[in-house]
Design an enzyme around this catalytic site. Sequence first.
Site, PDB file in Angstrom:
ATOM      1  N   LYS A 189      31.905  39.914  23.626  1.00 26.63           N
ATOM      2  CA  LYS A 189      31.336  39.106  24.705  1.00 26.63           C
ATOM      3  C   LYS A 189      30.848  40.109  25.755  1.00 26.63           C
ATOM      4  O   LYS A 189      31.658  40.841  26.346  1.00 26.63           O
ATOM      5  CB  LYS A 189      32.428  38.183  25.266  1.00 26.63           C
ATOM      6  N   GLY A 251      42.392  39.130  32.515  1.00 28.81           N
ATOM      7  CA  GLY A 251      43.240  39.415  31.359  1.00 28.81           C
ATOM      8  C   GLY A 251      44.271  38.326  31.142  1.00 28.81           C
ATOM      9  O   GLY A 251      44.490  37.854  30.014  1.00 28.81           O
ATOM     10  N   GLU A 270      43.849  45.651  29.294  1.00 26.83           N
ATOM     11  CA  GLU A 270      44.105  46.742  30.229  1.00 26.83           C
ATOM     12  C   GLU A 270      43.583  46.257  31.568  1.00 26.83           C
ATOM     13  O   GLU A 270      42.399  45.938  31.689  1.00 26.83           O
ATOM     14  CB  GLU A 270      43.399  48.017  29.740  1.00 26.83           C
ATOM     15  N   CYS A 307      39.821  52.505  36.659  1.00 24.08           N
ATOM     16  CA  CYS A 307      41.156  51.913  36.481  1.00 24.08           C
ATOM     17  C   CYS A 307      42.245  52.877  36.912  1.00 24.08           C
ATOM     18  O   CYS A 307      43.338  52.474  37.260  1.00 24.08           O
ATOM     19  CB  CYS A 307      41.409  51.581  35.010  1.00 24.08           C
TER      20      CYS A 307
END
Lengths: 528, 528
Positions: A189, A251, A270, A307
């Site tokens: 996606k 998430g 993650e 991140c």
Amino acid sequence: MATIGSHLQGLSLIGGQRGAAGGARFSGVNPANAQTLQPEYFSASAEELEQALQLAADAAAEFAALEPARRSQLLRTIGEMLEAARGDFETLVPLETGLPKARANGELSRTIGQLRLFADWLDQGDWLDPRIDHADSARSPLPKPDLRSMMRGIGPVAVFGASNFPLAFSVAGGDTVSALAAGCPVIVKAHPAHPASSERAGLAIQAALKQCALPPGCFSLLFDAGTALGSALVRDRRIRAVAFTGSRQGGRALMDIAAARPDPIPVFAEMGSINPVFVLSAACSNRGLKIAQSLHASAVQAVGQFCTNPGLLVIPTGSAGDALIAELTRLFVETPAAPMLTASIAARHDQGVDALSAFAGVNVLVRGENTQGQAGASLLTVSAEDFLRQSELQMEVFGPCSLVVRYDDVAVAIAISHALEGQLTATLMADDEDSSDAQSLLEPLTRIAGRVLMNGVPTGVEPIHAMVHAGPWPAASEARSGSVGTAAIERFCRRVCYQDIPDSMLPPMLREANPLNLARLVDGKRVR
Amino acid sequence: MATIGSHLQGLSLIGGQRGAAGGARFSGVNPANAQTLQPEYFSASAEELEQALQLAADAAAEFAALEPARRSQLLRTIGEMLEAARGDFETLVPLETGLPKARANGELSRTIGQLRLFADWLDQGDWLDPRIDHADSARSPLPKPDLRSMMRGIGPVAVFGASNFPLAFSVAGGDTVSALAAGCPVIVKAHPAHPASSERAGLAIQAALKQCALPPGCFSLLFDAGTALGSALVRDRRIRAVAFTGSRQGGRALMDIAAARPDPIPVFAEMGSINPVFVLSAACSNRGLKIAQSLHASAVQAVGQFCTNPGLLVIPTGSAGDALIAELTRLFVETPAAPMLTASIAARHDQGVDALSAFAGVNVLVRGENTQGQAGASLLTVSAEDFLRQSELQMEVFGPCSLVVRYDDVAVAIAISHALEGQLTATLMADDEDSSDAQSLLEPLTRIAGRVLMNGVPTGVEPIHAMVHAGPWPAASEARSGSVGTAAIERFCRRVCYQDIPDSMLPPMLREANPLNLARLVDGKRVR
């Protein structure tokens, strides 16, 4: 409107085909000037989703059972196709993301290097972990059967790429590559923040499958203006696992969908972290200004959109700590505002800085200006006492914002390490004189983090065997491996066992003669 | 009432201590005569649960960081303590479960063998998968850091044992042993069907921890008359993973609790299956009667109370198949009724046979008598066509009941294999002349099952390296490994990575000199 990439069509890729125009439309936006980009993108239809799913399901058995060398060839070919598109990415990535051309180039090289790493790893074969326990017909009370097992792909995987790495953690990023390596068809996606880069990478994978004469259903790329298509993808019984890089909220939403299925599936998400950096006292005294410079560079690099961005700096009280913070303050003040990936990411960043600033005891040292999608760098500070009594101060503010916590004794630093939730990384800045304090912190930091580092900065995630890009919740949904490093393949495998199957019917990896020359565990001993 | 085991007290084990009397009471029951057994058992209180959890959390860091040899010593010592209690188990197990003394003995030997297997595996060290990627300070544009990673225990694990294996899949069974091996403290919720065997095994583990001078908080055993305590255990933030063997309903309930936590955790649930056996035509013609005898023995062994019980027999139409079924029918008729593990299990079995019998097209060949906790063997049959159009016929009826499906062409057998949900095992009965059909079925069966076997029976799960006791949903919540075989350890580990940490501060497994002489992946090559 600027038109980019003349062979881009704004359409999903359904196996080897193009999707149709017709669904809800959306466009990439140049964050540097808020200009809408061409081509316009069309959301995939429910029928196209169904086609992609069925193609993936139909391809799964053949793809999983292939000799791994066929898949390593695929990965190398994808790398070549991406390399051939380098000029396109040099144009597309900066336009869509505001990231500089040099970053697009570096990230592409990293992505290609990762493909080669996984290809080499497939050829090496350790990931299969073949095990053979020979029969013993003389055993009493019952004869012992012949048992052989190895890892095998679990079936179609849904991948949701990150906004902040349009190549390395997106369509051809670690999740896709490790799933393909395992022998799992992939349906991506696309992240709507970089649809053109996504389409270009998708075309490279599509072309590589064709060149390698592999089932085109092993890869589809779906565009969607909203979240409904992604939810339907995760809900479908043909999808056997999900990989995601992004926000905790995103998430968790996918995890909840996957857990509520009649047949729950794993989600490897993650979700970022604040990546604490503990500066110990001797290091602070000996080289505080240098540490300030490296932390600043790490914190504001790519407008703080990593991140592993160092969001929490744990720094001693006293004059050396004060000097370090004064230097940090100077550097944060001097940092020019820059466009974030999207206007909404910039708006969330601005709100996040405000939210952190509003907590009791938080002082704002530098408040970056946030206007029109641009973000300046912000530096806040709080005492250890105030930090420890307000766990909400552990919130991640994605972007160039760091919170400094001051501590006056290593026992307080240890208390902070114990209070922290799961992290992708935890860093110690320590000199020789700090070794006892560093030793005291190493174990609690190992407990909370996927990667513990010393005298470096957490940004910079090497795509190599030993890397871990995961960590205990909420850094990741599952701390076992993560999407970077060759152990990532294991997320998409299960062990299958064969009992008393004739040698000629076994996969070559398990045949007695070991035709692929693999290192195998035979009767408890590793032999080749 | 019969009193068994004079040193049993009916109390939970909280770390190195005894719990208190006072909670809701329950008792073991002898299924052979419905007699209530002594001692009476007391449910653990909320305070005792809290104590067990905090002890486990406090012990976790030390236990995870131990040299693996210390934990292998623990496993061997548990084995010795269990061996020393053999006489107790010979008495307790038959009284509580109705299983014969020989089974108690065999299962104890298996349990002790499994402890030794895991101990050897800890000593061997492959499970740590240590990886080292050396630094390269000359790399451009950025120097490459030193990266080292290995597996490490994730923290306290909650274990829910099975009713049907009071030793091998219970307090000291594969889940507990693999979690302890990984370095995870364990809290077992005892199965209420065999509390005395549970207490006795718990005492052995408690004594072994003491003898090995390891933290007593590494093990607790909690009794509860109901399910509230187990739910609270799975909900608690200190628990990092759950292992379960039992029904789909029970496993799913724990999965839903774990998935709804603020910090979701993995549940490794093994929930049984119907273990299809495909008899191919030449094998059926050549040795149908022998096949019938071995399938019957497997199906009614231990009153059919195995997760790997052959519940679905796919048999050719025609005279050879008819003869096989006639022999099966004769053997099922002659099978004496025997006590099941508990009265409620026997009642559910009876209801299950009724439910299967009620589906369209199902004919009852043998209906075992089910009275007062005793179950006779039942054999039902249905056409492939009726089976394929009613997926509910895949329901597991735990106990001595098998459903025969007839097929007239291998294409139909393949269609059945495609229609099946996930299984622990799938079996082919095939002779040389069947090899082409067997080959056609092998791949679809590999896709649905954790273990595929030929010309054997699925009951009998070897505790050895190559074994897989798991499978795609609904056989297991997670198909990667399962509770049997040394790969089970990996369920309770995560990979931790150290970047640029000085050699002297690293765990010995990752030090440059390799003091534990492990096989390690160094710069992409496996070396010792």
